[in-house]
Design a protein around this motif. Structure first.
Motif, PDB file in Angstrom:
ATOM      1  N   ASP A 162       0.960  -1.313   0.147  1.00 36.53           N
ATOM      2  CA  ASP A 162      -0.044   0.028   0.031  1.00 36.53           C
ATOM      3  C   ASP A 162       0.949   1.143  -0.064  1.00 36.53           C
ATOM      4  OD1 ASP A 162       0.323   0.853   2.880  1.00 36.53           O
ATOM      5  OD2 ASP A 162      -0.025  -1.145   3.016  1.00 36.53           O
ATOM      6  N   LEU A 163       0.069   2.454  -0.058  1.00 32.15           N
ATOM      7  CA  LEU A 163       0.934   3.616  -0.256  1.00 32.15           C
ATOM      8  C   LEU A 163       1.972   3.997   1.046  1.00 32.15           C
ATOM      9  CD1 LEU A 163       1.364   5.903  -2.109  1.00 32.15           C
ATOM     10  CD2 LEU A 163      -0.613   7.283  -0.792  1.00 32.15           C
ATOM     11  N   LEU A 164       1.290   3.823   2.196  1.00 29.19           N
ATOM     12  CA  LEU A 164       1.918   4.070   3.315  1.00 29.19           C
ATOM     13  C   LEU A 164       3.067   3.287   3.690  1.00 29.19           C
ATOM     14  CD1 LEU A 164      -0.533   5.115   6.168  1.00 29.19           C
ATOM     15  CD2 LEU A 164       0.976   6.582   4.905  1.00 29.19           C
ATOM     16  N   SER A 165       2.996   1.820   3.181  1.00 33.38           N
ATOM     17  CA  SER A 165       4.158   0.984   3.124  1.00 33.38           C
ATOM     18  C   SER A 165       5.265   1.400   2.184  1.00 33.38           C
ATOM     19  CB  SER A 165       3.597  -0.687   3.007  1.00 33.38           C
ATOM     20  OG  SER A 165       2.838  -0.789   4.007  1.00 33.38           O
ATOM     21  N   GLY A 166       4.744   2.082   1.189  1.00 36.83           N
ATOM     22  CA  GLY A 166       5.753   2.482   0.273  1.00 36.83           C
ATOM     23  C   GLY A 166       6.563   3.767   0.974  1.00 36.83           C
ATOM     24  N   LEU A 167       5.886   4.706   1.690  1.00 43.95           N
ATOM     25  CA  LEU A 167       6.325   5.572   2.152  1.00 43.95           C
ATOM     26  C   LEU A 167       7.386   5.459   3.217  1.00 43.95           C
ATOM     27  CD1 LEU A 167       6.452   8.737   2.373  1.00 43.95           C
ATOM     28  CD2 LEU A 167       4.402   8.678   3.517  1.00 43.95           C
ATOM     29  N   VAL A 168       6.790   4.236   4.028  1.00 41.27           N
ATOM     30  CA  VAL A 168       7.980   3.914   5.215  1.00 41.27           C
ATOM     31  C   VAL A 168       9.048   3.177   4.450  1.00 41.27           C
ATOM     32  CG1 VAL A 168       8.076   1.649   6.812  1.00 41.27           C
ATOM     33  CG2 VAL A 168       6.055   3.148   6.854  1.00 41.27           C
ATOM     34  N   GLU A 169       9.162   2.701   3.574  1.00 43.72           N
ATOM     35  CA  GLU A 169      10.332   2.258   2.837  1.00 43.72           C
ATOM     36  C   GLU A 169      11.320   3.176   2.460  1.00 43.72           C
ATOM     37  OE1 GLU A 169      11.476  -1.097   2.565  1.00 43.72           O
ATOM     38  OE2 GLU A 169       9.625  -1.225   3.487  1.00 43.72           O
ATOM     39  N   ARG A 170      10.583   4.629   2.274  1.00 46.55           N
ATOM     40  CA  ARG A 170      11.441   5.861   2.147  1.00 46.55           C
ATOM     41  C   ARG A 170      11.959   6.289   3.510  1.00 46.55           C
ATOM     42  NH1 ARG A 170      13.950   5.810  -1.705  1.00 46.55           N
ATOM     43  NH2 ARG A 170      14.356   7.917  -1.568  1.00 46.55           N
ATOM     44  N   VAL A 171      11.220   5.951   4.254  1.00 43.06           N
ATOM     45  CA  VAL A 171      11.474   6.717   5.650  1.00 43.06           C
ATOM     46  C   VAL A 171      12.937   5.746   6.087  1.00 43.06           C
ATOM     47  CG1 VAL A 171      11.080   6.789   8.254  1.00 43.06           C
ATOM     48  CG2 VAL A 171       9.537   7.404   6.322  1.00 43.06           C
ATOM     49  N   LYS A 172      12.837   4.481   5.754  1.00 37.65           N
ATOM     50  CA  LYS A 172      13.895   3.436   6.202  1.00 37.65           C
ATOM     51  C   LYS A 172      15.111   3.714   5.460  1.00 37.65           C
ATOM     52  CE  LYS A 172      10.931  -0.717   7.327  1.00 37.65           C
ATOM     53  NZ  LYS A 172      10.741  -2.029   6.692  1.00 37.65           N
ATOM     54  N   ALA A 173      14.906   4.089   4.386  1.00 32.36           N
ATOM     55  CA  ALA A 173      16.201   4.506   3.525  1.00 32.36           C
ATOM     56  C   ALA A 173      16.660   5.689   3.891  1.00 32.36           C
ATOM     57  CB  ALA A 173      15.775   4.597   2.051  1.00 32.36           C
ATOM     58  N   GLY A 174      16.158   6.595   4.970  1.00 34.30           N
ATOM     59  CA  GLY A 174      16.748   7.991   5.388  1.00 34.30           C
ATOM     60  C   GLY A 174      16.101   9.091   4.727  1.00 34.30           C
ATOM     61  N   GLU A 175      15.172   9.098   3.746  1.00 32.91           N
ATOM     62  CA  GLU A 175      14.407  10.344   3.678  1.00 32.91           C
ATOM     63  C   GLU A 175      13.002   9.816   3.080  1.00 32.91           C
ATOM     64  OE1 GLU A 175      15.165  14.005   0.460  1.00 32.91           O
ATOM     65  OE2 GLU A 175      16.886  13.324   1.577  1.00 32.91           O
ATOM     66  N   PRO A 176      12.032  10.449   3.284  1.00 32.96           N
ATOM     67  CA  PRO A 176      11.958  11.525   4.665  1.00 32.96           C
ATOM     68  C   PRO A 176      12.020  11.083   5.651  1.00 32.96           C
ATOM     69  CG  PRO A 176       9.770  10.949   3.616  1.00 32.96           C
ATOM     70  CD  PRO A 176      10.567  10.203   2.981  1.00 32.96           C
ATOM     71  N   SER A 177      12.063  11.960   6.793  1.00 37.49           N
ATOM     72  CA  SER A 177      12.358  11.524   8.127  1.00 37.49           C
ATOM     73  C   SER A 177      10.693  11.280   8.526  1.00 37.49           C
ATOM     74  CB  SER A 177      12.285  12.901   8.942  1.00 37.49           C
ATOM     75  OG  SER A 177      11.362  13.751   8.836  1.00 37.49           O
ATOM     76  N   ARG A 178      10.645  10.388   9.760  1.00 37.01           N
ATOM     77  CA  ARG A 178       9.094  10.005  10.196  1.00 37.01           C
ATOM     78  C   ARG A 178       8.369  11.290  10.057  1.00 37.01           C
ATOM     79  NH1 ARG A 178       7.734   5.057  14.076  1.00 37.01           N
ATOM     80  NH2 ARG A 178       5.662   5.666  14.115  1.00 37.01           N
ATOM     81  N   PRO A 179       8.620  12.170  10.936  1.00 37.77           N
ATOM     82  CA  PRO A 179       7.848  13.369  10.927  1.00 37.77           C
ATOM     83  C   PRO A 179       7.353  13.940   9.860  1.00 37.77           C
ATOM     84  CG  PRO A 179       9.264  13.720  12.479  1.00 37.77           C
ATOM     85  CD  PRO A 179       9.840  12.620  11.737  1.00 37.77           C
ATOM     86  N   GLU A 180       8.128  14.101   8.760  1.00 42.53           N
ATOM     87  CA  GLU A 180       8.199  14.517   7.623  1.00 42.53           C
ATOM     88  C   GLU A 180       7.004  13.472   6.835  1.00 42.53           C
ATOM     89  OE1 GLU A 180      11.967  16.947   6.329  1.00 42.53           O
ATOM     90  OE2 GLU A 180      11.786  14.854   5.984  1.00 42.53           O
ATOM     91  N   ALA A 181       7.276  12.306   6.890  1.00 42.37           N
ATOM     92  CA  ALA A 181       6.074  11.266   6.295  1.00 42.37           C
ATOM     93  C   ALA A 181       4.962  11.412   6.759  1.00 42.37           C
ATOM     94  CB  ALA A 181       7.041   9.950   6.448  1.00 42.37           C
ATOM     95  N   ALA A 182       4.868  11.586   8.090  1.00 44.28           N
ATOM     96  CA  ALA A 182       3.549  11.954   8.813  1.00 44.28           C
ATOM     97  C   ALA A 182       2.858  13.174   8.187  1.00 44.28           C
ATOM     98  CB  ALA A 182       3.618  12.061  10.357  1.00 44.28           C
ATOM     99  N   ARG A 183       3.471  14.017   8.144  1.00 47.25           N
ATOM    100  CA  ARG A 183       2.907  15.230   7.340  1.00 47.25           C
ATOM    101  C   ARG A 183       2.503  15.070   5.889  1.00 47.25           C
ATOM    102  NH1 ARG A 183       6.790  17.708  10.472  1.00 47.25           N
ATOM    103  NH2 ARG A 183       8.284  17.947   8.694  1.00 47.25           N
ATOM    104  N   MET A 184       3.287  14.452   4.973  1.00 51.04           N
ATOM    105  CA  MET A 184       3.038  13.962   3.939  1.00 51.04           C
ATOM    106  C   MET A 184       1.758  13.102   4.049  1.00 51.04           C
ATOM    107  SD  MET A 184       6.462  12.614   2.164  1.00 51.04           S
ATOM    108  CE  MET A 184       8.014  13.691   1.887  1.00 51.04           C
ATOM    109  N   GLY A 185       1.471  11.960   4.988  1.00 51.78           N
ATOM    110  CA  GLY A 185       0.288  11.297   5.000  1.00 51.78           C
ATOM    111  C   GLY A 185      -0.884  12.139   4.972  1.00 51.78           C
ATOM    112  N   VAL A 186      -0.717  13.236   6.261  1.00 54.24           N
ATOM    113  CA  VAL A 186      -1.737  13.912   6.455  1.00 54.24           C
ATOM    114  C   VAL A 186      -2.255  14.635   5.188  1.00 54.24           C
ATOM    115  CG1 VAL A 186      -2.626  16.235   7.458  1.00 54.24           C
ATOM    116  CG2 VAL A 186      -1.249  14.530   8.748  1.00 54.24           C
ATOM    117  N   LEU A 187      -1.363  15.111   4.362  1.00 52.03           N
ATOM    118  CA  LEU A 187      -1.791  15.771   3.198  1.00 52.03           C
ATOM    119  C   LEU A 187      -2.366  14.918   2.009  1.00 52.03           C
ATOM    120  CD1 LEU A 187       1.549  18.127   2.335  1.00 52.03           C
ATOM    121  CD2 LEU A 187      -0.852  18.610   3.109  1.00 52.03           C
ATOM    122  N   MET A 188      -1.871  13.572   2.025  1.00 50.52           N
ATOM    123  CA  MET A 188      -2.541  12.523   1.107  1.00 50.52           C
ATOM    124  C   MET A 188      -3.868  12.065   1.498  1.00 50.52           C
ATOM    125  SD  MET A 188       0.756   9.946   0.115  1.00 50.52           S
ATOM    126  CE  MET A 188       1.119   9.830   1.829  1.00 50.52           C
TER     127      MET A 188
END
Length: 118
Positions: free
Chosen positions: A53-79
């Protein structure tokens, strides 16, 4: 009370606060923080149990170092906000348009041409 319906109601309430022109900046900020906290929790769940799913894909990016988890949470809010609000508004506007143009509604109801929906 089951968790999902409660989460859904809270998300809708926070979304309404964000788009309400009568909300104060403080109310909007609190609603934004609550939604970010909710999305951060979902990101944590996806870190523990990723899916397809989309959030799991975003989590993979967080694990890779970008974005940070707080940034990813804000992106999730926007989505979440963009997907929910735009869809809900378009359904409402489409319904209103069909009610204002009953001849178009009749074409959809009585016809069997799926191209009319587009």
């Amino acid at each position: 009370m089951p968790e999902q319906p409660r989460r859904h109601r809270q998300g809708q309430a926070n979304s309404r606060t964000l788009i309400n022109r009568n909300s104060t900046p403080e109310q909007r900020g609190q609603a934004q923080q609550r939604l970010a906290g909710y999305l951060d929790g979902l990101l944590g769940e996806k870190l523990a149990r990723p899916g397809d799913d989309l959030l799991s894909g975003l989590v993979e990016r967080v694990k890779a170092g970008e974005p940070s988890r707080p940034e990813a949470a804000r992106m999730g809010v926007l989505m979440l906000f963009a997907g929910h609000e735009t869809t809900a508004n378009m359904i409402t506007l489409g319904t209103l348009a069909l009610l204002q143009h009953p001849e178009q509604l009749a074409l959809l109801r009585d016809g069997d041409n799926p191209k009319l929906v587009a």
